[in-house]
Design a protein around this motif. Structure first.
Motif, PDB file in Angstrom:
ATOM      1  N   HIS A  60     -42.161  44.683  15.217  1.00  0.00           N
ATOM      2  CA  HIS A  60     -43.019  43.722  14.518  1.00  0.00           C
ATOM      3  C   HIS A  60     -42.380  42.338  14.398  1.00  0.00           C
ATOM      4  CE1 HIS A  60     -46.105  46.672  13.525  1.00  0.00           C
ATOM      5  NE2 HIS A  60     -45.112  47.508  13.316  1.00  0.00           N
ATOM      6  N   ASP A  61     -41.386  42.060  15.241  1.00  0.00           N
ATOM      7  CA  ASP A  61     -40.809  40.718  15.254  1.00  0.00           C
ATOM      8  C   ASP A  61     -41.841  39.677  15.669  1.00  0.00           C
ATOM      9  OD1 ASP A  61     -38.452  41.779  14.504  1.00  0.00           O
ATOM     10  OD2 ASP A  61     -37.378  41.431  16.371  1.00  0.00           O
ATOM     11  N   LEU A  62     -42.830  40.085  16.456  1.00  0.00           N
ATOM     12  CA  LEU A  62     -43.829  39.141  16.944  1.00  0.00           C
ATOM     13  C   LEU A  62     -45.027  39.002  16.015  1.00  0.00           C
ATOM     14  CD1 LEU A  62     -43.977  40.099  20.743  1.00  0.00           C
ATOM     15  CD2 LEU A  62     -42.788  38.177  19.704  1.00  0.00           C
ATOM     16  N   ASP A  63     -45.071  39.779  14.953  1.00  0.00           N
ATOM     17  CA  ASP A  63     -46.272  39.824  14.117  1.00  0.00           C
ATOM     18  C   ASP A  63     -46.655  38.450  13.584  1.00  0.00           C
ATOM     19  OD1 ASP A  63     -48.415  40.810  12.733  1.00  0.00           O
ATOM     20  OD2 ASP A  63     -47.248  41.698  11.114  1.00  0.00           O
ATOM     21  N   TYR A 270     -32.949  41.794  17.038  1.00  0.00           N
ATOM     22  CA  TYR A 270     -32.229  43.030  16.742  1.00  0.00           C
ATOM     23  C   TYR A 270     -33.153  44.250  16.713  1.00  0.00           C
ATOM     24  CZ  TYR A 270     -29.693  46.545  14.047  1.00  0.00           C
ATOM     25  OH  TYR A 270     -29.123  47.710  13.630  1.00  0.00           O
ATOM     26  N   HIS A 271     -34.334  44.113  16.113  1.00  0.00           N
ATOM     27  CA  HIS A 271     -35.250  45.255  16.009  1.00  0.00           C
ATOM     28  C   HIS A 271     -36.032  45.483  17.304  1.00  0.00           C
ATOM     29  CE1 HIS A 271     -34.358  45.762  11.809  1.00  0.00           C
ATOM     30  NE2 HIS A 271     -34.616  44.494  11.591  1.00  0.00           N
ATOM     31  N   TYR A 272     -35.745  44.680  18.300  1.00  0.00           N
ATOM     32  CA  TYR A 272     -36.437  44.780  19.587  1.00  0.00           C
ATOM     33  C   TYR A 272     -35.448  45.143  20.685  1.00  0.00           C
ATOM     34  CZ  TYR A 272     -39.052  43.059  23.676  1.00  0.00           C
ATOM     35  OH  TYR A 272     -39.664  42.932  24.892  1.00  0.00           O
ATOM     36  N   HIS A 273     -34.323  44.427  20.733  1.00  0.00           N
ATOM     37  CA  HIS A 273     -33.306  44.694  21.736  1.00  0.00           C
ATOM     38  C   HIS A 273     -32.420  45.864  21.319  1.00  0.00           C
ATOM     39  CE1 HIS A 273     -34.208  40.464  23.072  1.00  0.00           C
ATOM     40  NE2 HIS A 273     -34.235  41.131  24.197  1.00  0.00           N
ATOM     41  N   SER A 274     -31.770  46.450  22.325  1.00  0.00           N
ATOM     42  CA  SER A 274     -30.962  47.632  22.061  1.00  0.00           C
ATOM     43  C   SER A 274     -29.565  47.557  22.669  1.00  0.00           C
ATOM     44  CB  SER A 274     -31.677  48.878  22.618  1.00  0.00           C
ATOM     45  OG  SER A 274     -31.850  48.757  24.021  1.00  0.00           O
ATOM     46  N   GLY A 275     -29.230  46.449  23.296  1.00  0.00           N
ATOM     47  CA  GLY A 275     -27.930  46.356  23.944  1.00  0.00           C
ATOM     48  C   GLY A 275     -27.490  44.921  24.110  1.00  0.00           C
ATOM     49  N   VAL A 276     -27.080  44.566  25.325  1.00  0.00           N
ATOM     50  CA  VAL A 276     -26.615  43.205  25.607  1.00  0.00           C
ATOM     51  C   VAL A 276     -27.765  42.215  25.414  1.00  0.00           C
ATOM     52  CG1 VAL A 276     -25.728  41.667  27.399  1.00  0.00           C
ATOM     53  CG2 VAL A 276     -24.866  44.014  27.219  1.00  0.00           C
ATOM     54  N   ARG A 294     -31.335  43.656  26.769  1.00  0.00           N
ATOM     55  CA  ARG A 294     -31.729  45.040  27.037  1.00  0.00           C
ATOM     56  C   ARG A 294     -32.604  45.544  25.900  1.00  0.00           C
ATOM     57  NH1 ARG A 294     -30.990  49.105  30.279  1.00  0.00           N
ATOM     58  NH2 ARG A 294     -29.698  47.849  31.684  1.00  0.00           N
ATOM     59  N   TYR A 295     -33.687  46.272  26.266  1.00  0.00           N
ATOM     60  CA  TYR A 295     -34.619  46.789  25.257  1.00  0.00           C
ATOM     61  C   TYR A 295     -35.094  48.178  25.674  1.00  0.00           C
ATOM     62  CZ  TYR A 295     -38.005  44.761  28.575  1.00  0.00           C
ATOM     63  OH  TYR A 295     -38.705  44.430  29.713  1.00  0.00           O
TER      64      TYR A 295
END
Length: 387
Positions: A60-63, A270-276, A294-295
């Motif tokens: 929901h970062d884009l909400d 942070y709540h969307y990506h999962s790595g670099v 990375r996501y």
């Protein structure tokens, strides 16, 4: 009074006039061709989707950035996309359904409910590339190299690359057992580099996690930062893997950039990506000219979790920084019913020349046509002569 305002556009929404439009379009073609030669296939998602689809998997970062309207056909809420990346993830997971690696690219307009900055448009033209189905650091390197190649194709030199890894904070937060509220507060404090807030928020954590999280804002600088991080952070397997990946990327990309910075408190998306995560900067712009990361978890929301990494660029902002191509003057052709003249016009246009027909009654406005030569009949043939 009403008529005088009919030409006004909403705030942070602008027309593109011919000169800028051609620059942007030329850059769009150049970058899409670059992506094609690297094996990336073009997809064109729709401007509108049901809101759940647009926001699912993004944390929901884009909400807040997504404009919502009611669909008069279904009565459901639909959104005007604020980012194309989740749509491409849906296409990979739900429509293409490939087992192996999929390389996809895109280009299209997105709409932001609010501008990302005071001088930024609410209607960016977004272009990017995504790689699905490979979880290794090799695909992170491929995507970042492609982004740097795209910036080089636009004429940008001495690009600065910033690298981070959200997995570091994620591992520390998990080991510390903090709840979602504290995690969100720590995320905001780290993003702002608010060291006093980080100190306060970590006070109740166990000593190892507390010390490690407090050190993250200080781990910023050149590639040597990774050595400092290995000495400062606990040698847990998940931490070591993150630092090893960053070390590999630094080694691969350092020769291709003007400067490379490591920021271990960078938690963009942070709540969307999962790595670099990464961002590229160039002289003349305070904003990143390209960014991504990375996501791996986004595809799960569409029924098929796939490793994923990618980047995006806002074309209008890049075009403003790109090397300007000189405007090519055209050739003015008379308006005559002459088959030989038309054949010559067709030949010139096929070779890439701009040929403008001189319509009657507009002789006084010829300077607006952008022509410096004209077609004239000489010795029974049509030839180009100075205007």
């Amino acid at each position: 009074m009403t008529l005088a305002r009919n030409w006004l556009l909403p705030e942070h929404v602008e027309d593109m006039l011919p000169h800028e439009s051609w620059r942007v379009e030329g850059l769009r073609r150049r970058l899409l061709e670059l992506f094609r030669t690297h094996g990336y296939e073009l997809v064109i998602p729709p401007m509108l989707e049901y809101l759940e689809s647009l926001l699912t998997g993004t944390g929901h970062d884009l909400d807040l950035r997504t404009l919502k309207v009611v669909d008069q056909l279904s009565g459901r809420l639909i959104g005007i996309r604020a980012d194309i990346t989740p749509q491409v993830a849906r296409i990979d997971a739900h429509l293409l359904n490939r087992r192996g690696v999929a390389r996809l690219c895109y280009c299209g307009t997105v709409l932001h409910a609010l501008p990302a900055g005071f001088h930024r448009t609410r209607e960016p033209l977004q272009i990017g590339a995504e790689l699905y189905g490979h979880a290794g650091v090799e695909s992170d390197i491929e995507i970042q190299r492609l982004m740097l190649d795209a910036l080089a194709a636009a004429g940008l030199r001495d690009v600065h690359l910033d690298l981070g890894h959200v997995g570091l904070f994620e591992a520390l937060a998990k080991r510390a057992g903090i709840d979602a509220t504290l995690e969100s507060e720590l995320f905001q404090a780290l993003e702002l580099k608010d060291v006093p807030a980080v100190m306060t928020l970590t006070e109740a954590l166990d000593p190892v996690c507390k010390d490690a999280i407090r050190r993250l804002p200080t781990l910023y600088g050149g590639p040597e930062t990774l050595d400092a991080a290995r000495a400062a952070l606990p040698a847990w397997p998940e931490i070591v893997r993150c630092l090893d990946d960053l070390t590999t990327i630094v080694s691969a990309l350092s020769p291709r950039v003007g400067a490379l910075l490591v920021d271990l408190a960078e938690l963009r998306g942070y709540h969307y990506h999962s790595g670099v995560v990464f961002a590229a900067y160039a002289a003349g712009s305070v904003n990143a000219v390209g960014q991504g990361g990375r996501y791996d978890e986004v595809g799960a929301a569409f029924g098929r979790a796939r490793p994923a990494t990618g980047f995006s660029i806002y074309l209008r902002e890049l075009a403003a920084l790109a090397s300007a191509e000189p405007r090519r003057p055209g050739v003015l052709a008379p308006l005559l019913d002459d088959p030989s003249l038309q054949l010559e016009i067709d030949r010139l246009r096929a070779s890439g020349e701009i040929v403008v027909t001189d319509l009657p009654g507009h002789e006084t406005n010829r300077d607006e046509l952008g022509c410096d030569r004209r077609l004239a009949s000489k010795d029974g043939a049509w030839r180009i002569v100075p205007l």
